[in-house]
Write an enzyme that holds these catalytic residues in place. Structure first.
Site, PDB file in Angstrom:
ATOM      1  N   SER A 204       0.808  -1.220   0.000  1.00  0.00           N
ATOM      2  CA  SER A 204       0.000   0.000   0.000  1.00  0.00           C
ATOM      3  C   SER A 204       0.842   1.272   0.000  1.00  0.00           C
ATOM      4  O   SER A 204       0.479   2.265  -0.640  1.00  0.00           O
ATOM      5  CB  SER A 204      -0.944   0.011   1.202  1.00  0.00           C
ATOM      6  OG  SER A 204      -1.806  -1.094   1.176  1.00  0.00           O
ATOM      7  N   HIS A 261       1.572   4.503   4.520  1.00  0.00           N
ATOM      8  CA  HIS A 261       0.754   5.080   3.457  1.00  0.00           C
ATOM      9  C   HIS A 261       1.080   6.558   3.250  1.00  0.00           C
ATOM     10  O   HIS A 261       1.305   7.003   2.118  1.00  0.00           O
ATOM     11  CB  HIS A 261      -0.731   4.943   3.803  1.00  0.00           C
ATOM     12  CG  HIS A 261      -1.193   3.519   3.866  1.00  0.00           C
ATOM     13  ND1 HIS A 261      -2.483   3.172   4.193  1.00  0.00           N
ATOM     14  CD2 HIS A 261      -0.540   2.356   3.646  1.00  0.00           C
ATOM     15  CE1 HIS A 261      -2.609   1.872   4.170  1.00  0.00           C
ATOM     16  NE2 HIS A 261      -1.434   1.349   3.854  1.00  0.00           N
TER      17      HIS A 261
END
Length: 283
Positions: A204, A261
Site C-alpha cells: 500500500s 501510506h
C-alpha cells in the site's frame, strides 16, 4: 520500452487516413483517447519527429503524400493475457512476489520463515513484542512490501499496482518504475518501523507513492500526462483519511500501517517533482 507522445489532437480530428500513412511509412504507433484528446503514441523520439512532420505535410496538402486505397487492415487478434502481463516485467515480478508473500502467512503457521521477511527481527519478552533493528540485513527494508495478510489486502494492492505501476512502466520504462518501487518501499517501511515495533506488510505504501508520482507528473507535465481516470486520486485520498481515522478497525478489518501510506504518498510526490524537472529537455 518507454512510449513517446507523437501528437496530441482533438477528438474531432479524423486520423484514419493519417494512421494508414504512418503504417505505409513504417512508423509503428497506436492511437488512444486520453483526457478528451487523441494521442498518437510511438516508440521513440525519432518516430515522434516523423509523425509531426508527416502530419504537417498532410495538413498542408502535400501532393507527394498519397495514401493507397487499400482495404482496412483486419483488427489484430487480442493480445493473450500472458503477453500483456509480461509487457510490464517489473510490475509482473512485483505482483508474483506479492502473491507469494500473501501465501506465506497462510502456509507458515508456525512463523518459522515469516520473521526473515519482516522489517524487525521480532521476538517476545515477558509477553511483549520486541524487535531488533535490521543492522546488516538490508533486504528487510524492502521485503515487508511483499507480505500481505488477507484476501482483500492482496487483491486491492495487486489491482492498483497493475493499474498505476503498469501505467508508469509502459510510458517511462522498467528502470523508472523499479527505482520508484525501491525508494518508496524502503522509505515507507522505515517510516512505519520508526512509528512502532510490529509485524506489518503490504504494497500500500508503494501504491500511494505511485499515485503521488502520477498526480504530480500530470500537473507539471501536461504535455505527457498519464491517463489517470478522474476521481481516482480523490477516492484513494478519502480512503487514506478514513484509515487514519480508524475506520478499518471499526469494521473489524484490523489496524492499517498509516505511517507507511502517508510517507509513501509524500515520497511519490517528491519523486514526481524530481522526475518532471529532470526529464525536461534543455531549451
Amino acid at each position: 520500452m518507454a512510449e513517446v507522445v507523437g501528437l496530441r489532437l482533438p477528438l474531432s480530428a479524423n486520423l484514419e487516413q493519417f494512421s494508414l500513412l504512418l503504417w505505409q511509412s513504417s512508423v509503428p504507433h497506436r492511437i488512444a483517447e486520453e483526457r478528451g484528446m487523441q494521442v498518437v503514441w510511438v516508440a521513440s523520439e525519432h518516430h515522434a519527429e516523423q509523425v509531426k512532420a508527416l502530419y504537417e505535410r498532410l495538413q498542408a496538402g502535400d501532393p507527394e503524400l498519397v495514401v493507397a486505397a487499400v482495404e482496412p487492415r483486419e483488427a489484430p487478434p487480442q493480445t493473450v493475457w500472458y503477453k500483456r502481463f509480461f509487457s510490464v516485467p517489473v510490475v509482473a515480478a512485483l505482483l508474483v512476489l506479492s502473491f507469494l508473500g500473501a501465501l506465506l502467512p497462510v502456509l507458515d503457521r508456525n512463523y518459522q520463515y515469516l520473521p526473515y521477511l519482516s522489517f524487525y527481527q521480532l521476538y517476545v519478552v515477558d509477553g511483549t513484542l520486541r524487535g531488533d533493528w535490521p543492522v546488516g540485513q538490508l533486504w528487510r527494508v524492502i521485503t515487508p512490501a511483499f507480505l500481505h495478510f488477507g484476501v482483500m489486502h492482496i487483491v486491492f494492492n495487486s489491482l492498483w499496482l497493475w493499474e498505476l505501476g503498469g501505467m508508469i512502466e509502459r510510458r517511462q520504462g522498467a528502470v523508472r518504475v523499479f527505482g520508484i518501487f525501491v525508494l518508496v518501499a524502503a522509505g515507507s517501511n522505515i517510516a512505519q518501523a520508526m512509528s512502532s515495533v510490529s509485524l506489518f506488510g503490504g504494497m500500500s505504501g508503494v501504491i500511494y507513492g505511485l499515485l503521488g508520482y502520477i498526480v504530480v507528473w500530470n500537473r507539471l507535465r501536461p504535455d505527457q500526462v498519464f491517463p489517470l481516470a478522474k476521481g481516482v486520486a480523490v477516492v484513494m485520498l478519502v480512503w487514506l483519511l478514513l484509515c487514519i481515522a480508524g475506520f478499518t478497525e471499526l469494521l473489524g478489518v484490523g489496524a492499517v500501517a498509516n505511517t507507511a501510506h502517508v510517507s509513501g504518498l509524500v515520497l511519490g510526490l517528491v519523486l514526481g517533482v524530481a522526475a518532471a524537472f529532470l526529464d525536461r529537455k534543455p531549451v
